[in-house]
Design a protein around this motif. Structure first.
Motif, PDB file in Angstrom:
ATOM      1  N   LEU A  43      19.974   8.007   3.075  1.00 29.78           N
ATOM      2  CA  LEU A  43      19.594   7.437   4.368  1.00 29.78           C
ATOM      3  C   LEU A  43      19.740   5.914   4.335  1.00 29.78           C
ATOM      4  N   LYS A  44      19.305   5.296   3.245  1.00 26.88           N
ATOM      5  CA  LYS A  44      19.408   3.847   3.083  1.00 26.88           C
ATOM      6  C   LYS A  44      20.870   3.412   3.039  1.00 26.88           C
ATOM      7  N   GLU A  45      21.680   4.182   2.300  1.00 27.52           N
ATOM      8  CA  GLU A  45      23.091   3.814   2.141  1.00 27.52           C
ATOM      9  C   GLU A  45      23.882   4.003   3.438  1.00 27.52           C
ATOM     10  N   LYS A  46      23.625   5.099   4.131  1.00 30.77           N
ATOM     11  CA  LYS A  46      24.401   5.402   5.333  1.00 30.77           C
ATOM     12  C   LYS A  46      24.078   4.461   6.482  1.00 30.77           C
ATOM     13  N   TYR A  47      22.778   4.154   6.657  1.00 26.75           N
ATOM     14  CA  TYR A  47      22.365   3.360   7.823  1.00 26.75           C
ATOM     15  C   TYR A  47      21.904   1.947   7.455  1.00 26.75           C
ATOM     16  N   ARG A  48      21.942   1.630   6.171  1.00 32.57           N
ATOM     17  CA  ARG A  48      21.523   0.308   5.693  1.00 32.57           C
ATOM     18  C   ARG A  48      20.107  -0.055   6.166  1.00 32.57           C
ATOM     19  N   LEU A  49      19.188   0.844   5.901  1.00 32.73           N
ATOM     20  CA  LEU A  49      17.788   0.663   6.281  1.00 32.73           C
ATOM     21  C   LEU A  49      16.954   0.344   5.047  1.00 32.73           C
ATOM     22  N   SER A  50      15.796  -0.257   5.259  1.00 37.11           N
ATOM     23  CA  SER A  50      14.893  -0.565   4.148  1.00 37.11           C
ATOM     24  C   SER A  50      14.153   0.692   3.701  1.00 37.11           C
ATOM     25  N   SER A  51      13.585   0.630   2.504  1.00 32.87           N
ATOM     26  CA  SER A  51      12.796   1.765   1.979  1.00 32.87           C
ATOM     27  C   SER A  51      11.601   2.059   2.877  1.00 32.87           C
ATOM     28  N   GLU A  52      10.959   1.001   3.393  1.00 32.11           N
ATOM     29  CA  GLU A  52       9.772   1.177   4.228  1.00 32.11           C
ATOM     30  C   GLU A  52      10.109   1.931   5.516  1.00 32.11           C
ATOM     31  N   ILE A  53      11.215   1.569   6.154  1.00 37.98           N
ATOM     32  CA  ILE A  53      11.614   2.247   7.396  1.00 37.98           C
ATOM     33  C   ILE A  53      11.981   3.701   7.110  1.00 37.98           C
ATOM     34  N   CYS A  54      12.723   3.930   6.028  1.00 41.26           N
ATOM     35  CA  CYS A  54      13.122   5.301   5.678  1.00 41.26           C
ATOM     36  C   CYS A  54      11.896   6.179   5.402  1.00 41.26           C
ATOM     37  N   TYR A  55      10.909   5.619   4.715  1.00 41.91           N
ATOM     38  CA  TYR A  55       9.696   6.384   4.430  1.00 41.91           C
ATOM     39  C   TYR A  55       8.965   6.733   5.722  1.00 41.91           C
ATOM     40  N   ARG A  56       8.903   5.780   6.655  1.00 46.14           N
ATOM     41  CA  ARG A  56       8.242   6.055   7.940  1.00 46.14           C
ATOM     42  C   ARG A  56       8.998   7.126   8.725  1.00 46.14           C
ATOM     43  N   PHE A  70      10.199  10.316  -3.849  1.00 43.15           N
ATOM     44  CA  PHE A  70      10.688  10.310  -2.470  1.00 43.15           C
ATOM     45  C   PHE A  70      11.705   9.199  -2.242  1.00 43.15           C
ATOM     46  N   GLY A  71      11.741   8.212  -3.142  1.00 43.75           N
ATOM     47  CA  GLY A  71      12.773   7.175  -3.050  1.00 43.75           C
ATOM     48  C   GLY A  71      14.160   7.751  -3.265  1.00 43.75           C
ATOM     49  N   TRP A  72      14.252   8.754  -4.127  1.00 42.42           N
ATOM     50  CA  TRP A  72      15.531   9.429  -4.363  1.00 42.42           C
ATOM     51  C   TRP A  72      15.941  10.251  -3.143  1.00 42.42           C
ATOM     52  N   LEU A  73      14.954  10.807  -2.433  1.00 36.54           N
ATOM     53  CA  LEU A  73      15.245  11.608  -1.238  1.00 36.54           C
ATOM     54  C   LEU A  73      15.870  10.753  -0.136  1.00 36.54           C
ATOM     55  N   ILE A  80      -9.383   1.668  -9.231  1.00 39.60           N
ATOM     56  CA  ILE A  80      -8.141   0.952  -8.959  1.00 39.60           C
ATOM     57  C   ILE A  80      -6.981   1.648  -9.665  1.00 39.60           C
ATOM     58  N   GLU A  81      -5.921   1.868  -8.914  1.00 35.16           N
ATOM     59  CA  GLU A  81      -4.725   2.498  -9.455  1.00 35.16           C
ATOM     60  C   GLU A  81      -3.553   1.532  -9.329  1.00 35.16           C
ATOM     61  N   LEU A  82      -2.955   1.213 -10.463  1.00 36.80           N
ATOM     62  CA  LEU A  82      -1.735   0.406 -10.465  1.00 36.80           C
ATOM     63  C   LEU A  82      -0.588   1.400 -10.347  1.00 36.80           C
ATOM     64  N   ALA A  83      -0.316   1.788  -9.121  1.00 38.22           N
ATOM     65  CA  ALA A  83       0.604   2.885  -8.852  1.00 38.22           C
ATOM     66  C   ALA A  83       2.030   2.377  -8.709  1.00 38.22           C
ATOM     67  N   ASP A  84       2.938   3.297  -8.562  1.00 34.21           N
ATOM     68  CA  ASP A  84       4.355   2.984  -8.382  1.00 34.21           C
ATOM     69  C   ASP A  84       4.548   2.127  -7.137  1.00 34.21           C
ATOM     70  N   GLN A  85       4.883   0.853  -7.322  1.00 32.52           N
ATOM     71  CA  GLN A  85       5.168  -0.100  -6.236  1.00 32.52           C
ATOM     72  C   GLN A  85       3.929  -0.546  -5.450  1.00 32.52           C
ATOM     73  N   GLU A  86       2.724  -0.225  -5.931  1.00 31.33           N
ATOM     74  CA  GLU A  86       1.551  -0.506  -5.091  1.00 31.33           C
ATOM     75  C   GLU A  86       0.272  -0.545  -5.918  1.00 31.33           C
ATOM     76  N   VAL A  87      -0.630  -1.466  -5.554  1.00 30.08           N
ATOM     77  CA  VAL A  87      -1.981  -1.491  -6.110  1.00 30.08           C
ATOM     78  C   VAL A  87      -2.918  -0.877  -5.080  1.00 30.08           C
ATOM     79  N   ARG A  88      -3.695   0.124  -5.509  1.00 28.29           N
ATOM     80  CA  ARG A  88      -4.598   0.842  -4.603  1.00 28.29           C
ATOM     81  C   ARG A  88      -6.033   0.709  -5.103  1.00 28.29           C
ATOM     82  N   LEU A  89      -6.910   0.275  -4.218  1.00 29.49           N
ATOM     83  CA  LEU A  89      -8.319   0.084  -4.560  1.00 29.49           C
ATOM     84  C   LEU A  89      -9.185   0.854  -3.565  1.00 29.49           C
TER      85      LEU A  89
END
Length: 417
Positions: free
Chosen positions: A241-254, A234-237, A9-18
């Motif tokens: 995109l989030k600021e210009k188009y007002r999109l969520s982090s999840e959509i930008c990552y996809r 990748f959140g910094w990348l 189990i990894e308590l990762a950045d923004q996510e728990v992975r098992l």
């Protein structure tokens, strides 16, 4: 029981992975992967313990429901904060008159080595590298059965932040799980990516790219030498995109995962994303996406190159890109932008082909390697329930229940009726 089931189990950045993995006769098989989003983990820190505990329980409950047996203990991955290592030479004498190295002699040397303290702010986590000097020859293989009066163990140990270890361990315990072992995340990744093995003749710089940060781990001489943290992931990348188009982090990552190229001439004016937001309609072309993201990606690579330049100039070096951010395909187009050979590591394990799961995959191998000395026969799941599950599967296979032939026979007989 020859089958071993381990849960990492990894308590990762923004996510728990098992990841639950079965190891049988040196072969591994992924049984279950669970991922639960959790804002309670930011970078390498836990900021909301209650939400982390809830996410751990959710992940284990879902895995248990699918597997049919309880997960009782886990291998816990710890972020590489304040990592230190120490090298020791341990003398082990064969005092029982047999002149034969036995398992408990090796265990004695190991226990003596891990007693060393490196300060009040760190705790021992993993053996970095262990070799044995016996009868004038040095080897990394366990010297069981060798004839001698004494031998030496060269033991390199890894230590990490005591506060981080205790904070992460407390979340696991509050979720009613035991800790089978603790493992540094970057060290586990180095096992899975073979960065440890490859570093025998070159420096390996492993980049673990997560949402809010990037961990840089240096491997040399088959050891983890140091870890640094760059507070840009990748959140910094995707911030522009989030600021210009007002999109969520999840959509930008996809969007980063799917729809543009690092070769600017290949990005066309074809619309790749459309969203109607109240009175505002958002349309983004591949070219616009590249124009917003590529400058930051190039800046990130320049920063990596600058930080690692002394290592690169000192000898043969390779970058290995891992972590959730390594799933962004455009990074493959940018491999030649690094100041040394660079590759994006792609896991080949069926059921876990995702850069975010690399540490979990490596954790079981680290445990097995260390366990050659410890000889701990515990596994992650309830033994009785696991055996009952295996017996049930074997019985069904024997009786033909659920098998293709039995199902076909049922269909044919139904048709006749």
């Amino acid at each position: 029981m020859s089958k071993k089931v381990y849960a990492a189990i990894e308590l990762a950045d923004q996510e728990v992975r098992l990841v639950v993995m079965e190891i049988f006769e040196s072969r591994s098989n992924i049984l279950r992967v669970e991922r639960v989003a959790c804002s309670g983990i930011q970078g390498n820190s836990i900021v909301d313990e209650a939400s982390v505990v809830t996410a751990i329980r959710e992940a284990t409950k879902s895995a248990q429901a699918a597997l049919g047996y309880r997960i009782e203990r886990v291998i816990l991955l710890i972020p590489a904060v304040n990592v230190k290592h120490s090298s020791q030479k341990v003398h082990v004498q064969i005092e029982d008159g047999t002149r034969t190295v036995r398992q408990f002699h090796i265990q004695q040397g190991y226990q003596k080595a891990i007693q060393k303290k490196m300060g009040d702010d760190v705790e021992y986590v993993n053996p970095n590298k262990i070799t044995y000097l016996i009868n004038g020859s040095e080897t990394s293989k366990l010297p069981k059965g060798e004839e001698c009066n004494d031998f030496y163990m060269y033991v390199d140990l890894l230590y990490a932040s005591k506060e981080t270890i205790f904070t992460f361990a407390r979340c696991i315990e509050q979720a009613n799980l035991e800790i089978l072992d603790i493992c540094l995340d970057v060290f586990a990744m180095g096992e899975e990516t073979a960065a440890l093995q490859q570093s025998i003749d070159r420096s390996i710089i492993q980049l673990s790219i997560e949402e809010s940060h990037t961990e840089l781990a240096l491997f040399m001489d088959q050891k983890l030498m140091s870890v640094a943290d760059l507070e840009k992931g990748f959140g910094w990348l995707i911030e522009p995109l989030k600021e210009k188009y007002r999109l969520s982090s999840e959509i930008c990552y996809r969007l980063l995962q799917n729809v543009f190229s690092g070769k600017e001439e290949e990005n066309s004016d074809v619309i790749v994303y459309i969203e109607q937001k109240e009175e505002n309609r958002v349309e983004i072309s591949a070219k616009e996406l590249a124009e917003v993201v590529l400058p930051r990606l190039k800046e990130w690579i320049v920063e990596i190159n600058t930080a690692c330049d002394p290592i690169v100039r000192n000898g043969k070096t390779r970058y290995v890109l891992t972590g959730k951010g390594s799933n962004i395909p455009v990074l493959k187009d940018m491999e030649t932008s690094f100041n040394a050979e660079a590759i994006v590591y792609e896991p080949s394990t069926i059921g876990a082909r995702d850069g975010a799961l690399i540490a979990d995959l490596g954790a079981a191998y680290v445990w097995q390697d260390t366990n050659r000395i410890r000889q701990d026969d515990r596994i992650s799941v309830n033994n009785n329930e696991l055996e009952a599950s295996i017996d049930s599967i074997n019985q069904k296979a024997k009786d033909g229940d659920g098998g293709f032939t039995r199902k076909m026979k049922s269909v044919i007989l139904s048709d006749k009726d």
